[in-house]
Design a protein around this motif. Sequence first.
Motif, mmCIF file in Angstrom:
data_model
loop_
_atom_site.group_PDB
_atom_site.id
_atom_site.type_symbol
_atom_site.label_atom_id
_atom_site.label_comp_id
_atom_site.label_asym_id
_atom_site.label_seq_id
_atom_site.Cartn_x
_atom_site.Cartn_y
_atom_site.Cartn_z
ATOM 1 N N LYS A 154 14.184 93.108 70.342
ATOM 2 C CA LYS A 154 14.228 92.162 71.457
ATOM 3 C C LYS A 154 14.473 90.784 71.066
ATOM 4 C CE LYS A 154 11.580 89.934 75.254
ATOM 5 N NZ LYS A 154 10.222 90.090 75.928
ATOM 6 N N ARG A 155 14.002 90.237 69.970
ATOM 7 C CA ARG A 155 14.444 88.874 69.487
ATOM 8 C C ARG A 155 15.768 88.868 69.007
ATOM 9 N NH1 ARG A 155 9.532 85.760 66.766
ATOM 10 N NH2 ARG A 155 7.887 86.091 67.986
ATOM 11 N N ALA A 156 16.098 89.687 68.238
ATOM 12 C CA ALA A 156 17.454 89.799 67.617
ATOM 13 C C ALA A 156 18.492 89.968 68.976
ATOM 14 C CB ALA A 156 17.608 91.227 66.924
ATOM 15 N N ASN A 157 18.211 90.764 69.746
ATOM 16 C CA ASN A 157 18.940 90.787 71.054
ATOM 17 C C ASN A 157 19.237 89.282 71.652
ATOM 18 O OD1 ASN A 157 20.914 92.326 72.785
ATOM 19 N ND2 ASN A 157 19.209 91.738 74.262
ATOM 20 N N GLU A 158 18.070 88.674 71.759
ATOM 21 C CA GLU A 158 18.254 87.479 72.566
ATOM 22 C C GLU A 158 18.987 86.439 71.676
ATOM 23 O OE1 GLU A 158 14.075 86.595 72.709
ATOM 24 O OE2 GLU A 158 13.847 87.635 74.642
ATOM 25 N N ALA A 159 18.656 86.548 70.270
ATOM 26 C CA ALA A 159 19.383 85.555 69.470
ATOM 27 C C ALA A 159 21.042 86.016 69.430
ATOM 28 C CB ALA A 159 18.772 85.653 67.869
ATOM 29 N N MET A 160 21.369 87.138 69.602
ATOM 30 C CA MET A 160 22.642 87.551 69.298
ATOM 31 C C MET A 160 23.573 87.161 70.582
ATOM 32 S SD MET A 160 22.963 91.192 67.423
ATOM 33 C CE MET A 160 21.866 91.946 68.367
ATOM 34 N N ASN A 161 22.679 87.275 71.932
ATOM 35 C CA ASN A 161 23.205 86.764 73.261
ATOM 36 C C ASN A 161 23.432 85.260 73.396
ATOM 37 O OD1 ASN A 161 23.464 89.394 74.174
ATOM 38 N ND2 ASN A 161 21.479 89.252 75.285
ATOM 39 N N ALA A 162 22.557 84.522 72.663
ATOM 40 C CA ALA A 162 22.608 83.158 72.669
ATOM 41 C C ALA A 162 23.948 82.609 71.860
ATOM 42 C CB ALA A 162 21.195 82.465 72.029
ATOM 43 N N LYS A 163 24.157 83.472 70.583
ATOM 44 C CA LYS A 163 25.177 83.052 69.992
ATOM 45 C C LYS A 163 26.508 83.326 70.408
ATOM 46 C CE LYS A 163 26.939 81.499 66.019
ATOM 47 N NZ LYS A 163 26.704 79.930 65.666
ATOM 48 N N LEU A 164 26.542 84.529 71.110
ATOM 49 C CA LEU A 164 27.816 84.950 71.873
ATOM 50 C C LEU A 164 28.119 83.839 72.745
ATOM 51 C CD1 LEU A 164 27.320 88.727 72.286
ATOM 52 C CD2 LEU A 164 29.138 87.480 71.025
ATOM 53 N N ALA A 165 27.057 83.291 73.806
ATOM 54 C CA ALA A 165 27.442 82.208 74.546
ATOM 55 C C ALA A 165 28.020 81.109 74.060
ATOM 56 C CB ALA A 165 26.023 81.970 75.370
ATOM 57 N N GLU A 166 27.511 80.720 72.766
ATOM 58 C CA GLU A 166 27.692 79.617 71.979
ATOM 59 C C GLU A 166 29.206 79.640 71.799
ATOM 60 O OE1 GLU A 166 26.977 77.435 67.789
ATOM 61 O OE2 GLU A 166 25.104 78.454 68.913
ATOM 62 N N LEU A 167 29.569 80.856 71.086
ATOM 63 C CA LEU A 167 30.856 81.033 70.644
ATOM 64 C C LEU A 167 32.192 81.036 71.822
ATOM 65 C CD1 LEU A 167 30.208 83.879 68.023
ATOM 66 C CD2 LEU A 167 30.980 81.751 67.383
ATOM 67 N N GLU A 168 31.660 81.845 72.944
ATOM 68 C CA GLU A 168 32.545 81.601 74.349
ATOM 69 C C GLU A 168 32.800 80.252 74.577
ATOM 70 O OE1 GLU A 168 32.693 84.736 77.058
ATOM 71 O OE2 GLU A 168 30.677 85.380 76.283
ATOM 72 N N LYS A 169 31.524 79.383 74.453
ATOM 73 C CA LYS A 169 31.632 78.085 75.421
ATOM 74 C C LYS A 169 32.364 77.205 74.197
ATOM 75 C CE LYS A 169 28.549 74.287 76.332
ATOM 76 N NZ LYS A 169 27.117 73.581 76.502
ATOM 77 N N GLU A 170 32.453 77.567 72.943
ATOM 78 C CA GLU A 170 33.371 76.854 71.770
ATOM 79 C C GLU A 170 34.744 77.210 71.782
ATOM 80 O OE1 GLU A 170 31.036 77.205 68.187
ATOM 81 O OE2 GLU A 170 29.730 75.672 68.827
#
Length: 233
Positions: free
Chosen positions: A135-151
């Motif tokens: 669960k934590r890994a999935n949350e961390a990945m989703n947060a990173k994906l959102a960051e990459l899209e934003k950038e």
Amino acid sequence: MKYTNKPTKLFALLLLLSLTACQSNSQDNKKTSTKPAGDLQTQTSVLKADLYKDKLDELLTPDMAASAAGKEVSQAEKSVNSIGVKYEFGKSGRKKKQLNIEYETTNMVELKFVQDFTLENFKQMYHTPTAEELKRANEAMNAKLAELEKEGKANSQQAGMAGDMANSMGKNLTFDEVPAVGDYAVWNNKDKQLHVFYKGIGFQLLVDAYADEATNKARAIEAANAIINEKLK
């Protein structure tokens, strides 16, 4: 089959992030304990991964790979990159599927990810993840994906593909301990690979040259012991 597109690069990043998240969670939940002075978890590393940088084909030689694959050494085709060395021995006749694409595999033996470890960190990295860790890994990945899209480093389609690949990594992932290999070793039941810890370094060994997992596993164990006994001792 090689993938060089952006989703695969994203997957590599998310894979590292996922493993780190799982490791962090394991450390958070681990109770402090007193270890004996001679315990492998605390003693100074005898070996260093840097000693073998750009020399992985000297750890896993063509002869070792051919023996593990049950092939003639003259058949070996060697390829080396920054993370490992691979020997291929022609088409296997076996099919695999990745990203819904079916392809024929080659008979191969591969050594990769030679890294510095303590035994404690090695066990944290290569263990069957809990539901909370996933669960934590999935949350961390989703947060990173959102960051990459934003950038602007990934569009939604690329992020979706990378996320699907990364999320599938933890699905059905389990490890079994393997006795009498190095100081500690585990078998990855999902990816069918052997992870070995010995005197402060860890490495990953894959033998995919036989139709059945049991034989590939046995040959990987033999190759790992050959590397340890002939190259690392």
